[in-house]
Design a protein around this motif. Structure first.
Motif, PDB file in Angstrom:
ATOM      1  N   LEU A  21      41.097  34.802  34.901  1.00 52.58           N
ATOM      2  CA  LEU A  21      42.071  35.861  34.678  1.00 52.58           C
ATOM      3  C   LEU A  21      42.983  35.863  35.900  1.00 52.58           C
ATOM      4  O   LEU A  21      42.526  36.083  37.017  1.00 52.58           O
ATOM      5  N   GLY A  23      46.082  37.036  38.347  1.00 57.90           N
ATOM      6  CA  GLY A  23      46.845  38.206  38.762  1.00 57.90           C
ATOM      7  C   GLY A  23      48.323  37.894  38.786  1.00 57.90           C
ATOM      8  O   GLY A  23      48.756  36.783  38.478  1.00 57.90           O
ATOM      9  N   ALA A  29      42.087  36.491  39.594  1.00 57.99           N
ATOM     10  CA  ALA A  29      41.795  37.898  39.875  1.00 57.99           C
ATOM     11  C   ALA A  29      40.538  38.377  39.153  1.00 57.99           C
ATOM     12  O   ALA A  29      40.080  39.480  39.382  1.00 57.99           O
ATOM     13  N   GLY A  30      39.992  37.547  38.256  1.00 58.92           N
ATOM     14  CA  GLY A  30      38.817  37.940  37.489  1.00 58.92           C
ATOM     15  C   GLY A  30      38.514  36.905  36.423  1.00 58.92           C
ATOM     16  O   GLY A  30      38.886  35.739  36.560  1.00 58.92           O
ATOM     17  N   HIS A  32      38.228  36.110  32.026  1.00 56.22           N
ATOM     18  CA  HIS A  32      38.641  36.420  30.657  1.00 56.22           C
ATOM     19  C   HIS A  32      37.648  35.709  29.751  1.00 56.22           C
ATOM     20  O   HIS A  32      37.540  34.477  29.792  1.00 56.22           O
ATOM     21  N   GLN A  46      37.830  41.321  29.654  1.00 51.19           N
ATOM     22  CA  GLN A  46      38.533  40.991  30.885  1.00 51.19           C
ATOM     23  C   GLN A  46      37.863  41.778  31.994  1.00 51.19           C
ATOM     24  O   GLN A  46      37.758  42.999  31.906  1.00 51.19           O
ATOM     25  N   TRP A  48      37.713  42.366  36.193  1.00 50.75           N
ATOM     26  CA  TRP A  48      38.353  42.143  37.490  1.00 50.75           C
ATOM     27  C   TRP A  48      37.320  42.099  38.591  1.00 50.75           C
ATOM     28  O   TRP A  48      37.465  41.362  39.540  1.00 50.75           O
ATOM     29  N   ASP A  49      36.296  42.891  38.482  1.00 46.12           N
ATOM     30  CA  ASP A  49      35.155  42.874  39.397  1.00 46.12           C
ATOM     31  C   ASP A  49      34.028  43.651  38.729  1.00 46.12           C
ATOM     32  O   ASP A  49      34.142  44.016  37.566  1.00 46.12           O
ATOM     33  N   TRP A  52      35.150  47.202  37.314  1.00 47.57           N
ATOM     34  CA  TRP A  52      36.155  47.443  36.292  1.00 47.57           C
ATOM     35  C   TRP A  52      36.289  46.274  35.322  1.00 47.57           C
ATOM     36  O   TRP A  52      36.520  45.135  35.721  1.00 47.57           O
ATOM     37  N   ALA A  53      36.151  46.588  34.042  1.00 50.44           N
ATOM     38  CA  ALA A  53      36.307  45.607  32.977  1.00 50.44           C
ATOM     39  C   ALA A  53      36.823  46.315  31.737  1.00 50.44           C
ATOM     40  O   ALA A  53      36.708  47.534  31.601  1.00 50.44           O
ATOM     41  N   SER A  78      36.461  50.592  28.293  1.00 55.86           N
ATOM     42  CA  SER A  78      36.610  50.076  29.646  1.00 55.86           C
ATOM     43  C   SER A  78      35.682  50.838  30.570  1.00 55.86           C
ATOM     44  O   SER A  78      35.182  51.909  30.233  1.00 55.86           O
TER      45      SER A  78
END
Length: 97
Positions: A21, A23, A29-30, A32, A46, A48-49, A52-53, A78
């Motif tokens: 993913l 940025g 950045a993460g 997908h 998706q 990011w860490d 957070w998803a 999310s």
């Protein structure tokens, strides 16, 4: 269970495919993750860490009249990565934070 182990289980047991993913700077950045389901649905995660998803289950269909609108009638949630993916895999008790 850390996010790397969870991603591996999603790939191995859940049938998800993995892509980076990116940025807005073009750096990773993460992750997908996607999988196609019988019956014409698509699961997308998706992350990011670990904090957070986002997850969506969408109909795998294109509306040719409005091709740039998002699909209607899907499931979206999310939050922390482990909570977002918990319903997608049978996780061991006590592993979801």
């Amino acid at each position: 269970m850390d996010s790397a182990e969870l991603i591996e289980r999603l790939r191995r047991e859940g049938g998800f495919r993995l892509l980076p993913l990116l940025g807005n700077t073009g750096q990773v950045a993460g992750v997908h993750l996607t999988r196609f389901l019988p019956g014409g649905h698509l699961d997308v995660i998706q992350a990011w860490d670990e904090r957070w998803a986002a997850y969506a289950r969408l109909p795998n269909a294109l509306d040719t009249a409005t091709p740039f609108l998002g699909p209607v009638g899907g499931t979206i949630r999310s939050g922390p990565f482990s909570r977002v993916v918990a319903p997608l895999l049978p996780l061991q008790s006590g592993m979801v934070s």
